[in-house]
Design a protein around this motif. Sequence first.
Motif, mmCIF file in Angstrom:
data_model
loop_
_atom_site.group_PDB
_atom_site.id
_atom_site.type_symbol
_atom_site.label_atom_id
_atom_site.label_comp_id
_atom_site.label_asym_id
_atom_site.label_seq_id
_atom_site.Cartn_x
_atom_site.Cartn_y
_atom_site.Cartn_z
ATOM 1 N N GLN A 120 -20.870 3.653 -12.730
ATOM 2 C CA GLN A 120 -20.699 2.361 -13.212
ATOM 3 C C GLN A 120 -19.196 1.954 -12.484
ATOM 4 O OE1 GLN A 120 -20.663 1.727 -17.395
ATOM 5 N NE2 GLN A 120 -20.852 -0.307 -17.112
ATOM 6 N N GLN A 121 -18.405 3.172 -12.946
ATOM 7 C CA GLN A 121 -16.942 3.010 -12.452
ATOM 8 C C GLN A 121 -16.707 2.958 -10.994
ATOM 9 O OE1 GLN A 121 -14.439 5.681 -14.625
ATOM 10 N NE2 GLN A 121 -12.853 4.400 -14.523
ATOM 11 N N SER A 122 -17.183 3.568 -10.424
ATOM 12 C CA SER A 122 -17.025 3.515 -8.796
ATOM 13 C C SER A 122 -17.406 1.879 -8.293
ATOM 14 C CB SER A 122 -18.096 4.505 -8.033
ATOM 15 O OG SER A 122 -18.559 5.483 -8.938
ATOM 16 N N LYS A 123 -18.468 1.478 -9.015
ATOM 17 C CA LYS A 123 -18.998 0.187 -8.462
ATOM 18 C C LYS A 123 -17.809 -0.660 -8.788
ATOM 19 C CE LYS A 123 -23.426 -2.121 -8.593
ATOM 20 N NZ LYS A 123 -24.508 -2.329 -9.238
ATOM 21 N N LEU A 124 -17.220 -0.603 -9.910
ATOM 22 C CA LEU A 124 -15.917 -1.396 -10.336
ATOM 23 C C LEU A 124 -14.834 -1.178 -9.524
ATOM 24 C CD1 LEU A 124 -16.071 -1.123 -14.277
ATOM 25 C CD2 LEU A 124 -16.591 -3.187 -13.014
ATOM 26 N N LEU A 125 -14.509 0.020 -9.052
ATOM 27 C CA LEU A 125 -13.562 0.371 -8.247
ATOM 28 C C LEU A 125 -13.736 -0.412 -6.827
ATOM 29 C CD1 LEU A 125 -12.618 4.087 -9.202
ATOM 30 C CD2 LEU A 125 -11.333 1.888 -9.512
ATOM 31 N N GLU A 126 -14.954 -0.280 -6.546
ATOM 32 C CA GLU A 126 -15.294 -0.851 -5.291
ATOM 33 C C GLU A 126 -14.935 -2.445 -5.330
ATOM 34 O OE1 GLU A 126 -19.226 -0.439 -3.542
ATOM 35 O OE2 GLU A 126 -18.998 1.700 -4.040
ATOM 36 N N ARG A 127 -15.313 -3.071 -6.294
ATOM 37 C CA ARG A 127 -15.284 -4.261 -6.375
ATOM 38 C C ARG A 127 -13.808 -4.898 -6.420
ATOM 39 N NH1 ARG A 127 -18.544 -6.209 -11.414
ATOM 40 N NH2 ARG A 127 -17.325 -8.225 -11.141
ATOM 41 N N ARG A 128 -13.147 -3.877 -7.184
ATOM 42 C CA ARG A 128 -11.442 -3.985 -7.320
ATOM 43 C C ARG A 128 -10.869 -3.932 -6.005
ATOM 44 N NH1 ARG A 128 -7.374 0.631 -8.461
ATOM 45 N NH2 ARG A 128 -8.351 0.996 -6.689
#
Lengths: 177, 608
Positions: B371-379
């Motif tokens: 979940q977090q990597s996905k968010l970081l990607e989006r960021r």
Amino acid sequence: MKWSMDQEKAFLAAFDAYADALYRHGYFRVSDKERAQDLVSDTFARTWDYLAKGNVVEDFRPFLYRTLNHLIIDEYRKKRVESLDQLLDEQDVPESAFHELVEGSLEALELSLDAKRVPELLAEMPEGYREVVVLRYIDGLQPREIAEVLGESVNVVSVRIHRGMTWLQKRAVERGM
Amino acid sequence: MSNFEHSLKKATEAVRMDESDRSLMRERLVTYMEHKPLRIDMQEKASAVTGGFGFSFFRAHHLSGALIIALVTSTFGMTFAAADALPGDLLYSVKVDVNEEVLGAMLTSEERKLDWERERAERRLEEASQLAVEGRLDAERKQEVSRRFAQHTDAIVKKVHAVESTDPFLAAEVAGDLEVALDTHEAVLARLIVESEESERDEAKALVSEVRTVANKVMQISNDADERIGLSEDGQAVATAATMVSTDTDAGVTTGTASPLVREDAAYRIRERAEEQAQQADELVGKLGQTSDLRAQAEAQITSAREALARGVSLIEENNHGQAYRELRQASAIFQKVSRMVEAATLFNISILDETNTNEQPGERNSDNAQQSKLLERRDQVNTNLSEVRGLLLTHEGLPEDLVGRVNAFVKDAMAYVLRAEIAMVLEQYGEADRLLENAERVANNAEAVATQAVKSDDAVEADNSGIQEDSFVVPAVSTPTVPNVPPDLPRLDTVTVYHEYMDGVHTYSGVFYTPTPCFTLKADARVAKSLPEQVTLELTTSEEGTNCPFQIDRKAYSVQVTASGMAKFAGVEVNGETSKFELKEGPNTEIFEEPASIPVIRKTDAE
């Protein structure tokens, strides 16, 4: 140690006892709440400075009034509003007028002022008169004490009070109070 | 007692100090006494202190134990530390209400006063940061910081408004400085939130959002001031403004820009400033370790600022002062920001993310979490988009001020969302992070769309500018597509769009108004001047409720009905009593809402 403790205690006791009265005095002299507060604050700070130098104050009340009065006069000087000397021509003072003032009896004036309008009248009063009238009737100081505060003779103070009251009476009549 | 004495007493006894003023005064006095102790034998005093403190009156009810210790130590001749006092400390009020006031009173020029006020605002935020570092930023202290911070910034805003017509450069300078400063402090606080105790995060977060609100307000002022200086993106337009006064496509003429002389002066002044700031930034960065990441980041920024500075200097030589000002202003802002960031990072021993160039990822330690990597990607995607937008603006000169301002506003907002999302990620509030990133993406997309369109249709831009003259009270009766270069669904924050319909003697004015946070409520009303034809002024009033509000632009719909003749003219829009830019469109309100239920609609059926 005991000496300094006593001085500190006495000083704070003086604050508790006289801060309000000094503020009231300041307020009627300068007609500005904030300035009056600053003046009171300065008064105590100066008084403390005096103590901190190793001086002793026996009776705080006249000392504080004197200090406050100096500050107020300084302020007037800065503003160059009016000269106290010009206001007061004290050459022809009838000696007989003094005793009633010294006694604090002013029945003769018999003013019945509308309480709410007194501050208004005071604000219009020439500074030289206002000073003594406020000290005498608002602060409740005796002419002897006022003389000490102002560094004047009791006679001079009494005359000023008398003139101030006459001015006030005249103005009150003019206003139909 | 005589009647007179009685009257006087009665009249005057009501005059007294407020209890709170009185106790504040007493408190200061006690501090003052402590600061300036009575002259007594030092040895005697020392023994008195060890022998049970000895000065009992200092232990008045308002002093806590810790403060007593502070007092005792300072009596021993240690540094009188008011300068280091923080909110909640006894000496704090000496620092802020005495020392700072005295310093401020000594300043005579308006410029230095403004500077001092800004410094004070910054000091409050530094104090908050220090409190957060020490884990002492509780509700009460935060409130104290907020109150004082608001006081200082309000004072600045007020003063800047007072000088902006006479000295727009000063206004631009002060607002610009404050803006940079607030950005830095926001970043510092945000970073500290991540590192602070759970229990204190709310306070710091609320403060961050207050800082953001002020920063936005200040940015607006700074943009307005720039507009006033009359900077034209295009050096040519300056010459045009001077020679072709009658042309209506020249926005510079119609919006009351400054004379070329003022512009020249502004360019020289900002050049001098930027050069000073460059020196300062160099010095600060020079003190950093050769290999530190911070140094590398700072140097990269300095390089880009130096480039802007060089461009500005050569533009001055070409007598293109408007353009030179812009370049130099940008250089100045970057230098300033580098200095501040380095200062803050050194002071609080934290690393501050630079919004665009960072490789640091606060959530990396949990990167196995899908979940977090996905968010970081989006960021990262958002950051990339924002970099592109900025690149676009930098590489395409000559874009209209209005659009550049709008894009910058979007970029800033998006960056603020990213920052908040990062915080949420570190706090493992993934839902919140997701929501914030969504906002960031949306705003970044807006920025990109406006920027792209602006670059594509450079020619259509002038029509845009002439369509939204600020003081225009006569509005074309027929709908005109005045903003061909902006997609219709993008919020125009500085311009109120008003849809007008008329039927059976009733005019309906409706539209959407954007507020900086959802915490605002909107009231709409209309004023009708009865001269024939009637003049209708739309009055919008916002009021903020609550402070702990997410920074998220919110849409509020309004609708006002007025009975007036068919000839009635629309005179303008006032937002909170101030004339606002507006755009009048004939026809039904075409803006679509996701949440119609939450829209407050205020109707007014009768004209005054």
